[in-house]
Design a protein around this motif. Structure first.
Motif, PDB file in Angstrom:
ATOM      1  N   VAL A  34       0.845  -1.195   0.000  1.00 54.72           N
ATOM      2  CA  VAL A  34       0.000   0.000   0.000  1.00 54.72           C
ATOM      3  C   VAL A  34       0.884   1.250   0.000  1.00 54.72           C
ATOM      4  O   VAL A  34       1.816   1.362   0.799  1.00 54.72           O
ATOM      5  N   ARG A  35       0.575   2.177  -0.909  1.00 56.29           N
ATOM      6  CA  ARG A  35       1.280   3.456  -0.966  1.00 56.29           C
ATOM      7  C   ARG A  35       0.249   4.567  -0.871  1.00 56.29           C
ATOM      8  O   ARG A  35      -0.652   4.654  -1.714  1.00 56.29           O
ATOM      9  N   CYS A  36       0.372   5.385   0.169  1.00 52.35           N
ATOM     10  CA  CYS A  36      -0.629   6.418   0.446  1.00 52.35           C
ATOM     11  C   CYS A  36      -0.127   7.812   0.055  1.00 52.35           C
ATOM     12  O   CYS A  36       1.058   8.129   0.215  1.00 52.35           O
ATOM     13  N   PHE A  37      -1.062   8.621  -0.430  1.00 48.14           N
ATOM     14  CA  PHE A  37      -0.752  10.005  -0.811  1.00 48.14           C
ATOM     15  C   PHE A  37      -1.859  10.911  -0.293  1.00 48.14           C
ATOM     16  O   PHE A  37      -3.041  10.543  -0.332  1.00 48.14           O
ATOM     17  N   ASP A  38      -1.462  12.111   0.171  1.00 51.43           N
ATOM     18  CA  ASP A  38      -2.459  13.033   0.727  1.00 51.43           C
ATOM     19  C   ASP A  38      -3.052  13.970  -0.316  1.00 51.43           C
ATOM     20  O   ASP A  38      -3.918  14.786  -0.010  1.00 51.43           O
ATOM     21  N   SER A  39      -2.572  13.866  -1.568  1.00 42.28           N
ATOM     22  CA  SER A  39      -3.140  14.697  -2.629  1.00 42.28           C
ATOM     23  C   SER A  39      -2.927  14.022  -3.977  1.00 42.28           C
ATOM     24  O   SER A  39      -2.002  13.209  -4.146  1.00 42.28           O
ATOM     25  N   LEU A  44       0.505  11.931  -8.630  1.00 42.80           N
ATOM     26  CA  LEU A  44       0.925  12.022 -10.031  1.00 42.80           C
ATOM     27  C   LEU A  44       2.435  12.202 -10.151  1.00 42.80           C
ATOM     28  O   LEU A  44       3.055  11.702 -11.092  1.00 42.80           O
ATOM     29  N   ALA A  45       3.029  12.889  -9.185  1.00 44.27           N
ATOM     30  CA  ALA A  45       4.472  13.128  -9.236  1.00 44.27           C
ATOM     31  C   ALA A  45       5.268  11.850  -9.013  1.00 44.27           C
ATOM     32  O   ALA A  45       6.412  11.740  -9.458  1.00 44.27           O
ATOM     33  N   ARG A  46       4.663  10.860  -8.360  1.00 42.79           N
ATOM     34  CA  ARG A  46       5.397   9.640  -7.998  1.00 42.79           C
ATOM     35  C   ARG A  46       4.863   8.364  -8.643  1.00 42.79           C
ATOM     36  O   ARG A  46       5.455   7.300  -8.500  1.00 42.79           O
TER      37      ARG A  46
END
Length: 208
Positions: A34-39, A44-46
């Motif tokens: 699982v890879r979480c992002f707050d935005s 998109l950058a990663r």
């Protein structure tokens, strides 16, 4: 030996830390990476399109919304299967996302069993889509080897034009057309005209 769980990667994009944490806890417990992002912007950058993965994203977020993120991924021709997190009032909006290709949507609060089953279906879809994505990338890499003139000749071969007709079309000699055809066959690893047509039309390319 890889340390990444075999089941695949699940991206979670949500500006609510509690939602991210609960999804991460649930899915890592089922042996997903699982890879979480707050935005959406950080995601998109990663995001790596070469990874077999799926995406769980909130419809409503500060900054770029989940809907806008879906549009960006469509523009990039991303093979990433998407499921949206919705509140009760977002259901009509979620239905619209499915018309654009989203696999499903889930309402808060989550049913854990349904969510895990949905993730498994998404990853099955991701494996199929990734194979197609790789095939298209391989085809594009082969076609990029052609010169502009060779591309013009290939276009006419696919259209069923004969060497003499191609020569007339392009104002070149038949021998030059034959030389271009030989170069095209070599660059595209094609042994027969049938192989050539399969590559040009986006079907399974022959192995080199």
């Amino acid at each position: 030996m890889s340390l990444i769980p075999k089941k695949g990667t699940v991206y979670v994009v949500d500006d609510d830390e509690a939602v991210r944490d609960s999804l991460q806890w649930l899915l890592e417990g089922k042996d997903y990476r699982v890879r979480c992002f707050d935005s959406a912007e950080n995601f998109l950058a990663r995001y790596d399109p070469r990874e077999v993965a799926c995406l769980i994203v909130d419809i409503r977020m500060g900054g770029m919304t989940g809907l806008e993120l879906q549009d960006r991924l469509i523009e990039r021709k991303s093979p990433l299967p998407i499921v949206f997190i919705t509140g009760h009032g977002d259901v009509p909006m979620a239905v619209n996302t499915m018309k654009k290709g989203a696999l499903d949507f889930i309402q808060k609060p989550f049913n854990e069993e349904e969510l895990v089953g949905l993730v498994e279906r998404m990853l099955d879809r991701a494996r199929e889509a990734f194979a197609g994505y790789q095939q298209a990338a391989s085809r594009d890499a082969l076609l990029s080897k052609l010169t502009s003139r060779e591309a013009q000749v290939l276009e006419r071969i696919v259209a069923g034009r004969l060497n003499k007709q191609i020569a007339d079309d392009l104002g070149i000699s038949i021998k030059t057309v034959e030389a271009h055809r030989a170069n095209i066959m070599e660059k595209l690893n094609a042994n027969t005209v049938a192989d050539l047509l399969k590559i040009a039309l986006g079907q399974a390319a022959p192995k080199a």
